[in-house]
Design an enzyme around this catalytic site. Structure first.
Site, short mmCIF file in Angstrom:
data_model
loop_
_atom_site.label_atom_id
_atom_site.label_comp_id
_atom_site.label_asym_id
_atom_site.label_seq_id
_atom_site.Cartn_x
_atom_site.Cartn_y
_atom_site.Cartn_z
N HIS A 1 73.16 44.70 -37.76
CA HIS A 1 74.59 44.74 -37.45
C HIS A 1 75.33 45.60 -38.49
O HIS A 1 76.50 45.36 -38.77
CB HIS A 1 75.21 43.33 -37.51
CG HIS A 1 74.50 42.29 -36.70
ND1 HIS A 1 74.57 40.95 -36.99
CD2 HIS A 1 73.70 42.39 -35.61
CE1 HIS A 1 73.84 40.26 -36.12
NE2 HIS A 1 73.30 41.11 -35.27
N GLU B 1 67.53 35.41 -31.48
CA GLU B 1 67.42 36.76 -30.93
C GLU B 1 66.01 37.34 -31.04
O GLU B 1 65.83 38.55 -30.94
CB GLU B 1 68.40 37.70 -31.64
CG GLU B 1 69.85 37.46 -31.26
CD GLU B 1 70.71 38.68 -31.56
OE1 GLU B 1 71.24 39.26 -30.62
OE2 GLU B 1 70.84 39.03 -32.75
N HIS C 1 66.35 44.88 -36.08
CA HIS C 1 67.66 44.68 -35.45
C HIS C 1 68.70 44.51 -36.54
O HIS C 1 68.49 43.73 -37.48
CB HIS C 1 67.62 43.46 -34.54
CG HIS C 1 68.97 43.05 -34.04
ND1 HIS C 1 69.76 43.88 -33.27
CD2 HIS C 1 69.68 41.91 -34.22
CE1 HIS C 1 70.90 43.26 -33.00
NE2 HIS C 1 70.88 42.06 -33.56
N HIS D 1 78.03 44.91 -31.12
CA HIS D 1 77.02 44.05 -31.75
C HIS D 1 76.25 44.74 -32.88
O HIS D 1 76.28 44.29 -34.01
CB HIS D 1 76.06 43.57 -30.64
CG HIS D 1 75.02 42.61 -31.08
ND1 HIS D 1 74.32 41.81 -30.19
CD2 HIS D 1 74.50 42.31 -32.29
CE1 HIS D 1 73.45 41.06 -30.86
NE2 HIS D 1 73.54 41.35 -32.13
ZN LIG Z 1 72.23 40.52 -33.52
#
Ligand SMILES: [Zn+2]
Length: 293
Positions: free
Chosen positions: A117, A96, A115, A204
């Site tokens: 989660h 990613e 980023h 996500h």
């Molecule tokens: Zn991710």
């Protein structure tokens, strides 16, 4: 203080010494530990920083959990233009990384990307309930937190693992940080700044950014905190409205106004060196986290 908020610090574009780069890599390792310690990342999730001497390169750790990143050799340099490693022999990286590369490619003001989660935030990425700034430490969220839905981009027969695993998907995500109608740049130009600090990713997680590591880490941590406060506010209002003998309470969440967001964002930016120093001290005193940078 850091290289962007300290007026006496060397700025990108100036001649940087190897020592400056060494310090930035050490700070990136520390930021990995802080994000893990605060539950923003677990074995998944990542942070990157733009190279201070070459804006066409960004740096992030290889394929490993953020909490165990410990050496400069754990980090990989990528080309902003296509998110391929500068060193073709580089070890395996995150699939990613295009989340990061496309943010750096599209926005001049972005020097760090996170980023996550984090589960406190996920209810707002799995329902139609909007994430809103509900307390004064989250003014940076602004009046709108956009939602990126990768499901709308899949072609028939395409593998649908929800990961942003190529530049096209990364571009679509990065475009959510600006207002609809803004003409997106080609590879040669950049938009000066984003209109949003955080974008939710349907089913996500979320992505945030900053002009420096400290700001991006602050936003990542307080996005999670704000989601938790908002959820509890909604629950307690609902419980009170259903159970109170006083009655008459209509469940209405009262987020920050636009003026409050602006004021709180300025206040947060002006004081974020304080939590940063605390967070550094925390991870430096926990044996899990090793920083040989
Ligand atoms: Zn991710």
């Amino acid at each position: 203080m850091d290289w962007y908020s300290d007026p006496n610090a060397t700025k990108p574009g100036d001649k940087w010494s190897q020592q400056d780069l060494k310090q930035l890599k050490k700070k990136l390792i520390t930021a990995n530990h802080i994000l893990h310690h605060h539950g923003v990342v677990d074995a998944y999730g990542h942070i990157s920083v733009r190279h201070p001497q070459d804006a066409s390169i960004y740096i992030m750790c290889g394929y490993m959990a953020p909490g165990v990143v410990s050496r400069p050799e754990d980090l990989i340099e990528y080309r902003v233009e296509d998110s391929f490693p500068v060193d073709p022999e580089a070890k395996k990286g995150y699939s990613e990384r295009f989340i990061h590369g496309e943010m750096f490619r599209m926005y001049e003001s972005v020097n760090c990307v996170v980023h996550s989660h984090a589960q406190d935030v996920l209810p707002y990425a799995t329902s139609e309930v909007p994430l809103m700034p509900v307390f004064h430490m989250a003014g940076f969220l602004g009046k709108k937190v956009p939602v990126f839905d990768i499901a709308t981009l899949y072609q028939p027969g395409e593998a649908q693992d929800l990961l942003v695993r190529n530049a096209c998907l990364g571009t679509e995500l990065a475009s959510k940080f600006t207002s609809p109608g803004v003409v997106l740049p080609d590879s040669a130009d950049k938009i000066v700044k984003t209109d949003h600090t955080v974008v939710l990713m349907r089913r996500h997680g979320y992505t945030t950014h900053g002009p420096d590591i400290e700001t991006a880490v602050y936003r990542a941590i307080y996005t999670k905190a704000n989601a938790s406060v908002q959820t509890n506010s909604l629950l307690i209002q609902q419980a009170w409205s259903q159970g109170s003998s006083l009655g008459g309470l209509t469940p209405v969440l009262q987020p920050l106004t636009e003026e409050m967001c602006d004021g709180c964002d300025r206040m947060n930016t002006g004081t974020q060196d304080k939590p940063w120093r605390l967070w550094v001290a925390e991870v430096e005193n926990l044996p899990l986290y090793v920083n040989m940078g």
